[in-house]
Design a protein around this motif. Structure first.
Motif, short mmCIF file in Angstrom:
data_model
loop_
_atom_site.label_atom_id
_atom_site.label_comp_id
_atom_site.label_asym_id
_atom_site.label_seq_id
_atom_site.Cartn_x
_atom_site.Cartn_y
_atom_site.Cartn_z
N ASP A 27 38.56 77.00 -58.15
CA ASP A 27 39.81 77.27 -58.84
C ASP A 27 39.59 78.45 -59.77
O ASP A 27 38.93 78.33 -60.81
CB ASP A 27 40.25 76.03 -59.63
N GLY A 28 40.14 79.59 -59.42
CA GLY A 28 39.89 80.80 -60.19
C GLY A 28 40.55 80.83 -61.54
O GLY A 28 40.28 81.75 -62.34
N ASN A 29 41.40 79.86 -61.85
CA ASN A 29 42.02 79.77 -63.16
C ASN A 29 41.32 78.76 -64.06
O ASN A 29 41.79 78.46 -65.15
CB ASN A 29 43.50 79.40 -63.04
N ASP A 30 40.19 78.23 -63.60
CA ASP A 30 39.41 77.24 -64.33
C ASP A 30 38.11 77.90 -64.77
O ASP A 30 37.14 77.97 -64.02
CB ASP A 30 39.13 76.04 -63.42
N LEU A 31 38.09 78.40 -66.01
CA LEU A 31 36.93 79.16 -66.50
C LEU A 31 35.61 78.41 -66.36
O LEU A 31 34.65 78.95 -65.81
CB LEU A 31 37.18 79.60 -67.94
N PRO A 32 35.49 77.17 -66.84
CA PRO A 32 34.21 76.48 -66.72
C PRO A 32 33.75 76.29 -65.28
O PRO A 32 32.55 76.39 -64.99
CB PRO A 32 34.47 75.12 -67.40
N LYS A 57 60.84 83.90 -58.06
CA LYS A 57 60.63 83.72 -59.50
C LYS A 57 60.04 82.34 -59.77
O LYS A 57 59.25 82.17 -60.71
CB LYS A 57 61.95 83.87 -60.25
N GLU A 58 60.42 81.37 -58.94
CA GLU A 58 59.91 80.01 -59.12
C GLU A 58 58.40 79.97 -58.88
O GLU A 58 57.66 79.27 -59.59
CB GLU A 58 60.61 79.06 -58.16
N GLU A 59 57.93 80.69 -57.87
CA GLU A 59 56.49 80.72 -57.59
C GLU A 59 55.73 81.36 -58.75
O GLU A 59 54.70 80.83 -59.20
CB GLU A 59 56.21 81.51 -56.32
N ILE A 60 56.24 82.46 -59.26
CA ILE A 60 55.59 83.14 -60.39
C ILE A 60 55.56 82.24 -61.61
O ILE A 60 54.54 82.13 -62.30
CB ILE A 60 56.31 84.46 -60.71
N GLU A 61 56.65 81.54 -61.87
CA GLU A 61 56.72 80.67 -63.04
C GLU A 61 55.77 79.48 -62.88
O GLU A 61 55.14 79.05 -63.86
CB GLU A 61 58.16 80.16 -63.23
N GLU A 62 55.64 78.97 -61.67
CA GLU A 62 54.71 77.88 -61.42
C GLU A 62 53.28 78.30 -61.78
O GLU A 62 52.53 77.55 -62.42
CB GLU A 62 54.77 77.46 -59.95
N TRP A 63 52.90 79.50 -61.39
CA TRP A 63 51.56 79.97 -61.71
C TRP A 63 51.42 80.36 -63.17
O TRP A 63 50.33 80.26 -63.74
CB TRP A 63 51.20 81.15 -60.79
N ARG A 64 52.52 80.79 -63.78
CA ARG A 64 52.48 81.10 -65.21
C ARG A 64 52.11 79.85 -66.01
O ARG A 64 51.42 79.92 -67.03
CB ARG A 64 53.83 81.65 -65.67
N ARG A 102 45.56 79.40 -71.71
CA ARG A 102 46.16 78.22 -72.35
C ARG A 102 45.57 76.93 -71.79
O ARG A 102 45.41 75.94 -72.52
CB ARG A 102 47.67 78.24 -72.17
N ARG A 103 45.24 76.94 -70.54
CA ARG A 103 44.64 75.76 -69.92
C ARG A 103 43.29 75.44 -70.55
O ARG A 103 43.00 74.28 -70.88
CB ARG A 103 44.48 76.03 -68.42
N LEU A 104 42.46 76.47 -70.75
CA LEU A 104 41.16 76.26 -71.37
C LEU A 104 41.32 75.82 -72.82
O LEU A 104 40.62 74.90 -73.29
CB LEU A 104 40.34 77.54 -71.29
N ALA A 124 41.70 69.12 -76.71
CA ALA A 124 41.71 67.71 -76.31
C ALA A 124 40.35 67.04 -76.54
O ALA A 124 40.29 65.85 -76.86
CB ALA A 124 42.11 67.58 -74.83
N HIS A 125 39.27 67.82 -76.42
CA HIS A 125 37.93 67.28 -76.60
C HIS A 125 37.40 67.50 -78.02
O HIS A 125 36.24 67.19 -78.30
CB HIS A 125 36.97 67.89 -75.58
#
Length: 338
Positions: A224-229, A272-279, A285-287, A293-294
Protein backbone atom coordinates in the motif's frame (compact mmCIF):
# COMPACT_ATOMS: atom_id res chain seq x y z
CA UNK A 1 15.84 3.16 10.66
CA UNK A 2 16.10 2.64 14.40
CA UNK A 3 13.85 0.46 16.50
CA UNK A 4 12.45 2.18 19.56
CA UNK A 5 12.18 -0.76 21.98
CA UNK A 6 10.87 1.38 24.82
CA UNK A 7 8.04 2.70 22.69
CA UNK A 8 7.20 -0.78 21.48
CA UNK A 9 7.10 -2.09 25.05
CA UNK A 10 4.87 0.72 26.25
CA UNK A 11 2.44 0.47 23.33
CA UNK A 12 2.21 -3.22 22.44
CA UNK A 13 -0.85 -2.76 20.20
CA UNK A 14 1.18 -0.98 17.52
CA UNK A 15 1.72 -2.96 14.36
CA UNK A 16 5.38 -3.93 13.93
CA UNK A 17 5.93 -1.64 10.92
CA UNK A 18 4.90 1.41 12.93
CA UNK A 19 6.74 0.39 16.10
CA UNK A 20 9.96 -0.07 14.10
CA UNK A 21 10.18 3.71 13.53
CA UNK A 22 11.19 5.57 16.68
CA UNK A 23 9.77 8.99 17.54
CA UNK A 24 12.81 10.99 16.46
CA UNK A 25 12.88 9.31 13.06
CA UNK A 26 9.12 9.74 12.77
CA UNK A 27 9.44 13.50 13.25
CA UNK A 28 11.82 13.55 10.31
CA UNK A 29 9.42 11.43 8.28
CA UNK A 30 6.51 13.77 8.95
CA UNK A 31 8.65 16.83 8.21
CA UNK A 32 9.65 15.45 4.81
CA UNK A 33 6.10 14.41 3.90
CA UNK A 34 4.82 17.89 4.75
CA UNK A 35 7.72 19.51 2.89
CA UNK A 36 6.90 17.53 -0.24
CA UNK A 37 3.18 18.34 -0.08
CA UNK A 38 3.70 22.04 0.66
CA UNK A 39 6.53 22.38 -1.85
CA UNK A 40 4.32 21.10 -4.63
CA UNK A 41 1.35 23.19 -3.56
CA UNK A 42 3.58 26.29 -3.61
CA UNK A 43 5.06 25.28 -6.96
CA UNK A 44 1.56 24.83 -8.37
CA UNK A 45 0.50 28.25 -7.10
CA UNK A 46 3.65 29.84 -8.56
CA UNK A 47 2.92 28.23 -11.91
CA UNK A 48 -0.64 29.56 -11.89
CA UNK A 49 0.72 33.08 -11.22
CA UNK A 50 3.11 32.82 -14.15
CA UNK A 51 6.25 32.70 -12.01
CA UNK A 52 7.20 29.27 -13.36
CA UNK A 53 7.13 28.50 -17.08
CA UNK A 54 6.72 25.26 -18.98
CA UNK A 55 4.88 22.52 -17.15
CA UNK A 56 5.27 20.28 -14.13
CA UNK A 57 4.15 16.88 -12.90
CA UNK A 58 2.96 16.85 -9.28
CA UNK A 59 3.04 13.88 -6.91
CA UNK A 60 0.53 15.25 -4.37
CA UNK A 61 -0.91 12.16 -2.67
CA UNK A 62 2.19 9.99 -3.20
CA UNK A 63 4.34 11.29 -0.33
CA UNK A 64 4.47 8.02 1.61
CA UNK A 65 5.90 6.18 -1.37
CA UNK A 66 8.80 8.61 -1.77
CA UNK A 67 9.67 8.99 1.92
CA UNK A 68 9.09 5.36 2.84
CA UNK A 69 11.22 4.02 0.00
CA UNK A 70 14.17 6.25 0.90
CA UNK A 71 13.93 5.98 4.68
CA UNK A 72 16.30 2.96 4.98
CA UNK A 73 18.91 4.58 2.72
CA UNK A 74 22.27 5.87 3.88
CA UNK A 75 23.61 9.26 2.80
CA UNK A 76 25.95 7.61 0.28
CA UNK A 77 23.21 5.53 -1.38
CA UNK A 78 21.74 6.63 -4.70
CA UNK A 79 18.34 7.40 -6.15
CA UNK A 80 17.24 7.90 -9.74
CA UNK A 81 14.00 9.77 -10.23
CA UNK A 82 11.32 10.49 -12.83
CA UNK A 83 9.45 13.41 -14.39
CA UNK A 84 7.25 13.24 -11.26
CA UNK A 85 10.22 13.43 -8.94
CA UNK A 86 9.99 16.41 -6.58
CA UNK A 87 9.08 14.11 -3.69
CA UNK A 88 12.00 11.78 -4.32
CA UNK A 89 14.44 14.70 -4.31
CA UNK A 90 13.18 16.10 -1.01
CA UNK A 91 12.97 12.63 0.53
CA UNK A 92 16.66 12.09 -0.29
CA UNK A 93 17.54 15.37 1.39
CA UNK A 94 17.41 18.06 -1.30
CA UNK A 95 17.10 21.67 -0.16
CA UNK A 96 13.66 23.06 -1.14
CA UNK A 97 15.21 26.52 -1.56
CA UNK A 98 17.61 25.34 -4.25
CA UNK A 99 14.83 23.29 -5.83
CA UNK A 100 12.63 26.38 -6.10
CA UNK A 101 15.58 28.31 -7.50
CA UNK A 102 15.90 25.63 -10.17
CA UNK A 103 12.18 25.92 -10.95
CA UNK A 104 12.57 29.67 -11.33
CA UNK A 105 15.55 29.26 -13.67
CA UNK A 106 17.96 30.85 -11.21
CA UNK A 107 21.73 30.59 -11.09
CA UNK A 108 21.83 28.94 -7.65
CA UNK A 109 19.38 26.20 -8.55
CA UNK A 110 20.62 22.62 -8.42
CA UNK A 111 21.35 22.66 -12.17
CA UNK A 112 21.95 26.41 -12.45
CA UNK A 113 18.41 26.85 -13.70
CA UNK A 114 18.96 24.63 -16.73
CA UNK A 115 16.96 21.60 -15.62
CA UNK A 116 13.73 22.98 -14.23
CA UNK A 117 11.06 20.76 -12.71
CA UNK A 118 11.85 17.50 -14.52
CA UNK A 119 15.64 17.35 -14.36
CA UNK A 120 16.77 18.11 -10.82
CA UNK A 121 19.97 16.35 -9.81
CA UNK A 122 22.10 16.53 -6.67
CA UNK A 123 25.02 14.18 -7.21
CA UNK A 124 26.67 15.08 -3.90
CA UNK A 125 23.45 14.12 -2.11
CA UNK A 126 23.14 10.83 -3.97
CA UNK A 127 20.38 12.04 -6.29
CA UNK A 128 21.63 11.09 -9.75
CA UNK A 129 18.86 12.95 -11.47
CA UNK A 130 15.25 13.02 -12.51
CA UNK A 131 14.49 11.94 -16.05
CA UNK A 132 11.91 13.25 -18.49
CA UNK A 133 12.07 10.05 -20.57
CA UNK A 134 9.52 7.45 -19.45
CA UNK A 135 11.55 4.62 -17.94
CA UNK A 136 14.77 6.49 -18.68
CA UNK A 137 16.23 5.93 -15.24
CA UNK A 138 15.93 2.13 -15.36
CA UNK A 139 18.95 1.28 -17.55
CA UNK A 140 20.97 4.01 -15.84
CA UNK A 141 20.26 2.29 -12.51
CA UNK A 142 21.75 -0.91 -13.91
CA UNK A 143 24.93 0.99 -14.71
CA UNK A 144 24.98 2.43 -11.20
CA UNK A 145 24.48 -1.03 -9.75
CA UNK A 146 27.34 -2.40 -11.85
CA UNK A 147 29.59 0.41 -10.59
CA UNK A 148 28.67 -0.29 -6.96
CA UNK A 149 29.39 -3.98 -7.39
CA UNK A 150 32.65 -3.49 -9.31
CA UNK A 151 33.95 -1.15 -6.61
CA UNK A 152 32.70 -3.42 -3.82
CA UNK A 153 30.87 -0.52 -2.17
CA UNK A 154 28.33 -0.94 0.61
CA UNK A 155 25.69 1.00 -1.32
CA UNK A 156 22.36 0.49 -3.02
CA UNK A 157 20.50 2.32 -5.77
CA UNK A 158 16.77 3.01 -5.76
CA UNK A 159 15.19 3.75 -9.12
CA UNK A 160 11.66 5.13 -9.23
CA UNK A 161 9.31 4.72 -12.18
CA UNK A 162 5.59 4.73 -12.88
CA UNK A 163 3.21 2.00 -13.98
CA UNK A 164 3.40 3.29 -17.55
CA UNK A 165 7.17 2.78 -17.61
CA UNK A 166 6.73 -0.90 -16.80
CA UNK A 167 5.53 -1.40 -20.37
CA UNK A 168 8.74 0.00 -21.83
CA UNK A 169 11.37 -2.38 -23.12
CA UNK A 170 13.94 -0.72 -20.86
CA UNK A 171 12.02 -2.01 -17.82
CA UNK A 172 12.35 -5.65 -18.86
CA UNK A 173 15.94 -5.27 -19.99
CA UNK A 174 16.95 -3.55 -16.77
CA UNK A 175 15.32 -6.11 -14.48
CA UNK A 176 16.77 -9.00 -16.45
CA UNK A 177 20.33 -7.69 -16.37
CA UNK A 178 20.12 -6.63 -12.72
CA UNK A 179 18.97 -10.11 -11.74
CA UNK A 180 21.60 -11.92 -13.80
CA UNK A 181 24.36 -9.90 -12.14
CA UNK A 182 22.66 -9.69 -8.73
CA UNK A 183 22.98 -5.92 -8.63
CA UNK A 184 22.09 -3.94 -5.47
CA UNK A 185 19.03 -2.18 -6.89
CA UNK A 186 15.55 -1.47 -5.58
CA UNK A 187 13.14 -1.09 -8.49
CA UNK A 188 10.29 1.01 -7.05
CA UNK A 189 7.18 1.28 -9.21
CA UNK A 190 4.83 4.02 -8.06
CA UNK A 191 1.62 2.66 -9.52
CA UNK A 192 -0.71 5.65 -9.34
CA UNK A 193 -3.28 3.89 -11.53
CA UNK A 194 -2.79 6.00 -14.64
CA UNK A 195 -0.09 6.35 -17.30
CA UNK A 196 -1.11 9.80 -18.47
CA UNK A 197 -4.82 9.10 -19.12
CA UNK A 198 -4.55 5.32 -19.57
CA UNK A 199 -5.92 3.20 -16.74
CA UNK A 200 -3.35 0.59 -15.82
CA UNK A 201 -5.97 -2.15 -16.06
CA UNK A 202 -6.22 -1.47 -19.80
CA UNK A 203 -2.47 -1.40 -20.35
CA UNK A 204 -1.28 -4.67 -18.78
CA UNK A 205 -2.27 -8.31 -19.17
CA UNK A 206 -1.41 -9.01 -15.51
CA UNK A 207 -3.14 -7.24 -12.61
CA UNK A 208 0.05 -6.07 -10.88
CA UNK A 209 3.40 -4.74 -12.03
CA UNK A 210 5.04 -6.83 -9.30
CA UNK A 211 3.70 -9.99 -10.98
CA UNK A 212 6.38 -9.51 -13.61
CA UNK A 213 9.21 -10.04 -11.12
CA UNK A 214 8.93 -13.82 -11.32
CA UNK A 215 10.16 -13.71 -14.93
CA UNK A 216 13.41 -12.24 -13.67
CA UNK A 217 13.91 -14.41 -10.58
CA UNK A 218 13.58 -11.60 -8.08
CA UNK A 219 11.07 -10.84 -5.32
CA UNK A 220 8.03 -8.90 -6.45
CA UNK A 221 6.34 -7.15 -3.54
CA UNK A 222 3.04 -5.25 -3.57
CA UNK A 223 2.56 -2.66 -0.83
CA UNK A 224 0.00 0.00 0.00
CA UNK A 225 1.87 3.04 -1.25
CA UNK A 226 -0.11 5.37 1.01
CA UNK A 227 0.99 3.48 4.15
CA UNK A 228 4.34 4.98 5.19
CA UNK A 229 5.35 2.32 7.76
CA UNK A 230 4.48 -0.50 5.37
CA UNK A 231 6.50 1.02 2.52
CA UNK A 232 9.46 1.64 4.83
CA UNK A 233 9.40 -1.96 6.10
CA UNK A 234 9.40 -3.39 2.58
CA UNK A 235 12.15 -1.03 1.44
CA UNK A 236 14.28 -1.85 4.47
CA UNK A 237 14.07 -5.59 3.76
CA UNK A 238 14.88 -5.06 0.07
CA UNK A 239 17.83 -2.78 0.89
CA UNK A 240 19.25 -5.32 3.35
CA UNK A 241 18.90 -8.04 0.73
CA UNK A 242 20.66 -5.90 -1.87
CA UNK A 243 23.55 -4.98 0.46
CA UNK A 244 24.13 -8.62 1.37
CA UNK A 245 24.53 -9.66 -2.26
CA UNK A 246 21.03 -11.07 -2.69
CA UNK A 247 20.28 -8.96 -5.74
CA UNK A 248 17.45 -6.66 -6.78
CA UNK A 249 13.81 -6.43 -5.67
CA UNK A 250 10.78 -5.09 -7.52
CA UNK A 251 8.51 -3.09 -5.20
CA UNK A 252 5.10 -1.93 -6.40
CA UNK A 253 3.62 0.92 -4.35
CA UNK A 254 -0.11 1.19 -5.01
CA UNK A 255 -0.82 4.90 -4.73
CA UNK A 256 -2.62 7.75 -6.48
CA UNK A 257 -1.85 11.22 -7.80
CA UNK A 258 -4.51 13.69 -6.73
CA UNK A 259 -3.56 16.11 -9.50
CA UNK A 260 -3.59 15.46 -13.22
CA UNK A 261 -0.73 13.98 -15.21
CA UNK A 262 0.66 17.47 -15.79
CA UNK A 263 -0.59 21.03 -15.59
CA UNK A 264 -2.19 20.62 -19.03
CA UNK A 265 -4.30 17.64 -17.90
CA UNK A 266 -8.05 18.37 -17.88
CA UNK A 267 -8.84 15.18 -15.91
CA UNK A 268 -11.56 13.99 -18.28
CA UNK A 269 -10.70 10.31 -17.82
CA UNK A 270 -11.53 9.95 -14.13
CA UNK A 271 -14.40 10.98 -11.88
CA UNK A 272 -14.49 13.52 -9.09
CA UNK A 273 -15.79 10.73 -6.86
CA UNK A 274 -12.69 8.62 -7.51
CA UNK A 275 -10.36 11.53 -6.74
CA UNK A 276 -12.26 12.34 -3.55
CA UNK A 277 -12.13 8.70 -2.45
CA UNK A 278 -8.35 8.74 -2.72
CA UNK A 279 -8.14 12.17 -1.10
CA UNK A 280 -9.66 10.54 1.97
CA UNK A 281 -6.74 8.09 1.96
CA UNK A 282 -4.21 10.93 2.30
CA UNK A 283 -0.95 9.29 3.45
CA UNK A 284 -0.05 12.21 5.71
CA UNK A 285 -3.33 12.43 7.61
CA UNK A 286 -3.56 8.66 7.78
CA UNK A 287 -0.16 8.39 9.45
CA UNK A 288 -0.90 11.26 11.81
CA UNK A 289 -4.19 9.66 12.89
CA UNK A 290 -2.45 6.39 13.66
CA UNK A 291 0.27 8.11 15.67
CA UNK A 292 -2.29 10.01 17.75
CA UNK A 293 -4.34 6.86 18.28
CA UNK A 294 -1.29 5.12 19.77
CA UNK A 295 -0.30 8.09 21.92
CA UNK A 296 2.95 8.63 20.05
CA UNK A 297 2.22 12.31 19.32
CA UNK A 298 -0.40 14.84 20.32
CA UNK A 299 -2.34 16.83 17.71
CA UNK A 300 -0.51 19.92 18.93
CA UNK A 301 2.89 18.31 18.33
CA UNK A 302 1.83 17.29 14.83
CA UNK A 303 0.62 20.80 14.09
CA UNK A 304 3.98 22.21 15.18
CA UNK A 305 5.78 19.91 12.72
CA UNK A 306 3.47 20.96 9.90
CA UNK A 307 3.78 24.67 10.68
CA UNK A 308 7.57 24.40 10.72
CA UNK A 309 7.48 22.74 7.30
CA UNK A 310 5.26 25.54 5.98
CA UNK A 311 7.67 28.16 7.31
CA UNK A 312 10.58 26.37 5.62
CA UNK A 313 8.73 26.34 2.30
CA UNK A 314 7.78 30.02 2.62
CA UNK A 315 11.43 30.92 3.23
CA UNK A 316 12.55 28.70 0.33
CA UNK A 317 10.16 30.45 -2.03
CA UNK A 318 11.46 33.88 -1.03
CA UNK A 319 15.04 32.64 -1.47
CA UNK A 320 14.26 31.57 -5.03
CA UNK A 321 12.54 34.83 -5.92
CA UNK A 322 15.54 36.82 -4.70
CA UNK A 323 18.11 34.59 -6.40
CA UNK A 324 20.15 35.87 -9.37
CA UNK A 325 19.33 35.06 -12.97
CA UNK A 326 22.00 33.32 -15.07
CA UNK A 327 24.33 35.57 -17.06
CA UNK A 328 23.52 35.36 -20.79
CA UNK A 329 27.26 35.22 -21.44
CA UNK A 330 27.23 31.74 -19.87
CA UNK A 331 24.81 30.38 -22.47
CA UNK A 332 27.17 27.61 -23.60
CA UNK A 333 28.56 26.79 -20.15
CA UNK A 334 28.40 23.06 -19.42
CA UNK A 335 27.28 22.40 -22.99
CA UNK A 336 30.70 21.76 -24.53
CA UNK A 337 33.67 20.00 -22.97
CA UNK A 338 36.68 22.11 -22.10
Amino acid sequence: MKADTDTTAQRPNQRPELAAIDDETMRGVLRKMHLIRKFEEAAEASYMRGLIHGTMHLSIGQEASAVGSTLPLKAEDYILSTHRGHGHCIAKGADPARMFAEFFGKENGYCKGRGGSMHIADVEGGNLGANGIVGGGLPIAVGVGMSIKAQKLDRVAVVFFGDGASNEGAFHEALNMASIWKLPILFVCENNKYGMSMDVSRAMAVPNVADRAVAYAMPGIIVDGNDLPAVAAVAREAAERARSGGGPTLIECKTYRLRGHSKSDRNLYRTKEEIEEWRNRCPIRRLEAELVAHGRFTPEELMTIEEAAQAEIDAALEFAKASPDPDPKDLTRDVYAD
